[in-house]
Design an enzyme around this catalytic site. Sequence first.
Site, PDB file in Angstrom:
ATOM      1  CD  GLU A 129     -18.923   5.404  53.482  1.00 23.68           C
ATOM      2  OE1 GLU A 129     -19.219   4.269  53.885  1.00 23.68           O
ATOM      3  OE2 GLU A 129     -18.365   6.237  54.203  1.00 23.68           O
ATOM      4  CD  GLU A 189     -20.673   9.509  56.263  1.00 22.08           C
ATOM      5  OE1 GLU A 189     -20.083   8.693  57.012  1.00 22.08           O
ATOM      6  OE2 GLU A 189     -21.600   9.192  55.496  1.00 22.08           O
TER       7      GLU A 189
HETATM    8  C1  NOJ Z   1     -20.062   5.786  56.712  1.00 17.30           C
HETATM    9  C2  NOJ Z   1     -21.501   5.683  56.351  1.00 17.30           C
HETATM   10  O1  NOJ Z   1     -21.796   6.522  55.297  1.00 17.30           O
HETATM   11  C3  NOJ Z   1     -22.441   5.924  57.516  1.00 17.30           C
HETATM   12  O2  NOJ Z   1     -23.687   5.470  57.134  1.00 17.30           O
HETATM   13  C4  NOJ Z   1     -21.899   5.225  58.738  1.00 17.30           C
HETATM   14  O3  NOJ Z   1     -22.778   5.281  59.809  1.00 17.30           O
HETATM   15  C5  NOJ Z   1     -20.587   5.873  59.117  1.00 17.30           C
HETATM   16  N1  NOJ Z   1     -19.648   5.717  58.027  1.00 17.30           N
HETATM   17  C6  NOJ Z   1     -19.937   5.258  60.355  1.00 17.30           C
HETATM   18  O4  NOJ Z   1     -19.681   3.929  60.100  1.00 17.30           O
END
Ligand code: NOJ
Length: 483
Positions: A201, A389
């Site tokens: 990200e 994710e």
């Molecule tokens: C994206 C991130 O990669 C992760 O670290 C985070 O906890 C989740 N989204 C939820 O916000």
Amino acid sequence: MTNLTRRQFGKTLAGTAAAAALATGSFSRMALAQVPSAKSLHFPSGFLWGCATASYQIEGAANEDGREPSIWDTFSHTPGKTFQGDTGDVADDSYHLYKEDVKLLKNLGVTGYRFSVSWSRIFPKGTGKVNEKGLSYYDRVVDELLKNNIAPYITLFHWDLPGALPGGWQSRATSHAFAGYAAYVSRRFSDRVSHFFTTNEFVCFTDLGYKSGKFAPGLKLPDAQVNQIRHHAILGHGLAVQAIRATAKSGTQIGLAENANVYVPVIETREHIEAARRATREGNAAFLTAVLEGKYTDAYLQRAGANAPKVEAGDMKAIGSPLDFVGLNVYTPEYVRASASPVGYSVERRQASYPRMASDWIYIGPEVIYWAIRNVSDIWKPRALYITENGCSADDVVNADGRIEDTDRVMYLRNHLTHLHRAASEGYPIKGYFLWSLLDNYEWADGYSKRFGVHYVDFKTQKRTPKLSAEWYREVISQNAVE
Ligand code: NOJ
């Protein structure tokens, strides 16, 4: 019941207690147990089901075995930066409890686990002397996973940048330091790990860290500097891809995990679908588009004007290094329509009544997962895609029986998987899905106030309890299907 006709279903029931119960109307619990479950949406065989976590969010042991502070240690210890001053000092203590966490994975039946390596455990100063004790922790994790037939998927950078690197991502030297670290780790583990993600990200460790200051290192810099930081981040990714290819075992699969903005056409008509595609390129111009095309779009450079990043010879070639797969972190949609504007699309404003989960930024729109895959596939034709994710926060409570009935999370996941299935069934090269997250953990600036896990963690005792969503996910995995 879409995969069985009513007649077939009747036949299956004939002669069973369930049929009798149906006929008499006394449909007991026992009879129900014999009704074949009618999971209709089957995934391709070999589809990978997994869970994801990240080092600073779960490991704890912040000062143990030679680890030195990352920018998140410093940031979280700065008063006022995180919810109630929460830090990742202990988090889920997975540094010590990793065997228990692998057991949770095993019970779910996952075939893959995506976790990240803490850079400052390996190179406490970011570069230079390696810390064997840090490496051996990941040896133990990898070996434990393999012993349980779970494939390790390693993220090399999930925001916990070594604090010792001068200037962080403001410095071009950090991009090179990252490549060096990535090469070292992949060389060490590629005998047992076949998939590596470079970065996680981009926008969260560039814009949120250096523009809004909401994340570490908490700076608010002007646009020219932010654009340069973004450039260093994607350059770091590209140099890492090259370095891993040069040093890891041949055949090692390399990609990244990116939370690209996902544009969903307001209506599925040709013009809006086209608009979503245009928006996907332009709305991700600083990151995914640059990585997959090896160039910045003209419109991005025009928008940036005098603030455009300074690009050195060879940078864009490195940034555009071919990838084996693209990983997408998918949470929330942007709705887009065709318009007469110069870019040819406009993004819809969300109404106040638009539904969300416990984090105010997670607007629920399950079709987002289908469009994430479709837009990226249609534009860039990646060889393979993973959902790296997907998941949500929920206001979980432990009820009087000790259970966590997170029906809202199940609703969120079930609907997203339905749309993931659509992408798979239309032939898009989607290979697997990692649920965020295996367990409740340190949610960055939100500290421990937002729970994303399918396992509930009591942060006082470190007790893990499967939520309803864990039971539900186990069923999905065992059937390779969603109802
Ligand atoms: C994206 C991130 O990669 C992760 O670290 C985070 O906890 C989740 N989204 C939820 O916000």
